[in-house]
Design an enzyme around this catalytic site. Structure first.
Site, PDB file in Angstrom:
ATOM      1  N   SER A 151       0.783  -1.102  -0.077  1.00 21.67           N
ATOM      2  CA  SER A 151       0.086  -0.070   0.124  1.00 21.67           C
ATOM      3  C   SER A 151       0.962   1.531  -0.059  1.00 21.67           C
ATOM      4  O   SER A 151       0.617   2.514  -0.731  1.00 21.67           O
ATOM      5  CB  SER A 151      -0.770   0.046   0.957  1.00 21.67           C
ATOM      6  OG  SER A 151      -2.183  -1.044   1.038  1.00 21.67           O
ATOM      7  N   ASP A 154     -12.916  -3.295  -0.354  1.00 19.56           N
ATOM      8  CA  ASP A 154     -12.453  -4.313  -0.720  1.00 19.56           C
ATOM      9  C   ASP A 154     -13.319  -5.140  -2.062  1.00 19.56           C
ATOM     10  O   ASP A 154     -12.916  -5.361  -2.928  1.00 19.56           O
ATOM     11  CB  ASP A 154     -12.363  -5.295   0.223  1.00 19.56           C
ATOM     12  CG  ASP A 154     -10.914  -5.332   1.076  1.00 19.56           C
ATOM     13  OD1 ASP A 154      -9.875  -4.689   0.557  1.00 19.56           O
ATOM     14  OD2 ASP A 154     -11.040  -5.467   2.362  1.00 19.56           O
ATOM     15  N   TYR A 205      -2.669 -12.354  -5.364  1.00 20.50           N
ATOM     16  CA  TYR A 205      -1.930 -11.647  -6.254  1.00 20.50           C
ATOM     17  C   TYR A 205      -0.513 -12.037  -6.079  1.00 20.50           C
ATOM     18  O   TYR A 205       0.345 -11.642  -6.859  1.00 20.50           O
ATOM     19  CB  TYR A 205      -2.275 -10.375  -6.319  1.00 20.50           C
ATOM     20  CG  TYR A 205      -1.817  -9.339  -5.097  1.00 20.50           C
ATOM     21  CD1 TYR A 205      -2.878  -9.123  -4.233  1.00 20.50           C
ATOM     22  CD2 TYR A 205      -0.568  -9.014  -5.133  1.00 20.50           C
ATOM     23  CE1 TYR A 205      -2.384  -8.296  -3.066  1.00 20.50           C
ATOM     24  CE2 TYR A 205      -0.252  -7.969  -4.042  1.00 20.50           C
ATOM     25  CZ  TYR A 205      -0.998  -8.006  -2.887  1.00 20.50           C
ATOM     26  OH  TYR A 205      -0.860  -7.154  -2.049  1.00 20.50           O
ATOM     27  N   LYS A 214      -9.350  -5.589  10.648  1.00 16.65           N
ATOM     28  CA  LYS A 214     -10.446  -5.053  10.133  1.00 16.65           C
ATOM     29  C   LYS A 214     -11.846  -5.216  10.697  1.00 16.65           C
ATOM     30  O   LYS A 214     -12.689  -4.229  10.347  1.00 16.65           O
ATOM     31  CB  LYS A 214     -10.573  -5.818   8.673  1.00 16.65           C
ATOM     32  CG  LYS A 214      -9.572  -5.582   7.634  1.00 16.65           C
ATOM     33  CD  LYS A 214      -9.903  -6.313   6.252  1.00 16.65           C
ATOM     34  CE  LYS A 214      -8.626  -5.875   5.378  1.00 16.65           C
ATOM     35  NZ  LYS A 214      -8.951  -6.408   3.837  1.00 16.65           N
TER      36      LYS A 214
END
Ligand code: ATR
Length: 288
Positions: A23, A108, A227, A72
């Protein structure tokens, strides 16, 4: 032009661990590309320090914070307001500081759907979608998919009860059904899009697949949230069978793009963000 009255934007991501987060490089590239003065810090926050950190976000005038594992869910109770999607998904990955008032959102799911639509399936309306997994990642994705009016969403999960509970919880949003994993063939027979939300196939377990590839017909779109690696074994096998494939990098980029847009009010420079992440991954992958 000099704008001395504009304070640099203070942004960051909180998580534990955080060292490998992409990020910071992605958002710093976005700031640079957009000509916005600011910085984006990686903040290593242990669970016992979460409340203090959120207080610091308010007081030190951070404009925005991304939230990652393991905060989260727990961060929600420290915020002043939650968006409808964050509340129903039960997780926040983006905090926006509106003059001391902290608003929690979840980008997301919408980030994933934007990536899927831009990169693989322009239209999701009327599509038959199979989702592998029913955990935290699946919740965000399914919630956002339901808003696209698919014909049906079928959940396949190792623990069938978890998929059934999720299908029940969101029966108001779309036609969502759960099938036991041993009925995967039935679900896949008519699938237009198959999405892996489990961690099966993620580095370092790159030889694992979340589904028997023999069940793929060849015409469907196969998508993987993972990913790292950029192309999982599932995607490689699906491509060999003639499926259109979609990897997880776009989801990461677009969840960040939405966050950037909430914080700055300007369109995110998505391609510069993607390039920065890829560059960083290549640097990390090269032997020293
Ligand atoms: P996340 O937030 O990454 O989704 P999670 O909430 O722990 O993490 O959910 C992980 C998901 O991957 C679950 O659907 C899990 O299946 P279970 O509900 O049966 O645990 C699935 N998963 C993880 N490892 C798996 C494996 N080896 N085989 C099949 N499914 C797996």
């Amino acid at each position: 032009m000099n704008q001395p009255h504009v304070r640099p934007l203070k942004l960051g991501v909180i998580g534990d661990p955080i060292a490998h987060s992409k990020s910071p490089v992605m958002h710093e590239a976005a700031l640079r590309e957009s000509g916005i003065a600011g910085e984006y810090a990686a903040l290593h926050i242990k669970p016992e320090r979460l409340a203090d950190m959120i207080a610091a976000v308010r007081e030190e005038e951070y404009r925005g914070i991304n939230v990652t594992i393991p905060h989260k869910e727990n961060v929600m109770r420290h915020l002043d307001e939650l968006s409808e999607d964050a509340r129903r998904i039960g997780a926040v990955n983006t905090i926006i500081n509106e003059g001391g008032r902290l608003i929690g959102r979840n980008t997301d799911g919408i980030g994933y759907v934007r990536s899927l639509k831009e990169e693989a399936a322009a239209m999701l309306e009327g599509r038959r979608i199979v989702v592998l997994g029913a955990g935290g990642a699946a919740r965000g994705i399914i919630y956002a998919l339901a808003a696209e009016a698919p014909e049906r969403i079928v959940l396949l999960n190792r623990t069938t009860e978890r998929a059934e509970a999720l299908a029940r919880e969101w029966s108001d949003l779309a036609d969502i059904a759960a099938l036991p994993a041993d009925r995967a063939a039935e679900a896949l027979q008519s699938a237009d899009i198959v999405i892996n939300t489990t961690s099966v196939g993620m580095h370092p377990h790159v030889d694992e697949v979340p589904l028997d590839p023999a069940l793929l017909r060849g015409g469907e779109i196969v998508s993987d949230l993972i990913y790292n690696p950029l192309e999982t074994k599932l995607l490689r096998l699906a491509r060999d069978k003639g499926c259109r494939v979609h990897g997880g990098l776009g989801m990461f980029v677009y969840q960040g793009a939405y966050a950037f847009e909430y914080w700055t009010g300007v369109p995110a420079p998505v391609e510069a963000m993607r390039a920065a992440v890829l560059r960083d991954m290549n640097v990390a992958a090269k032997p020293k």
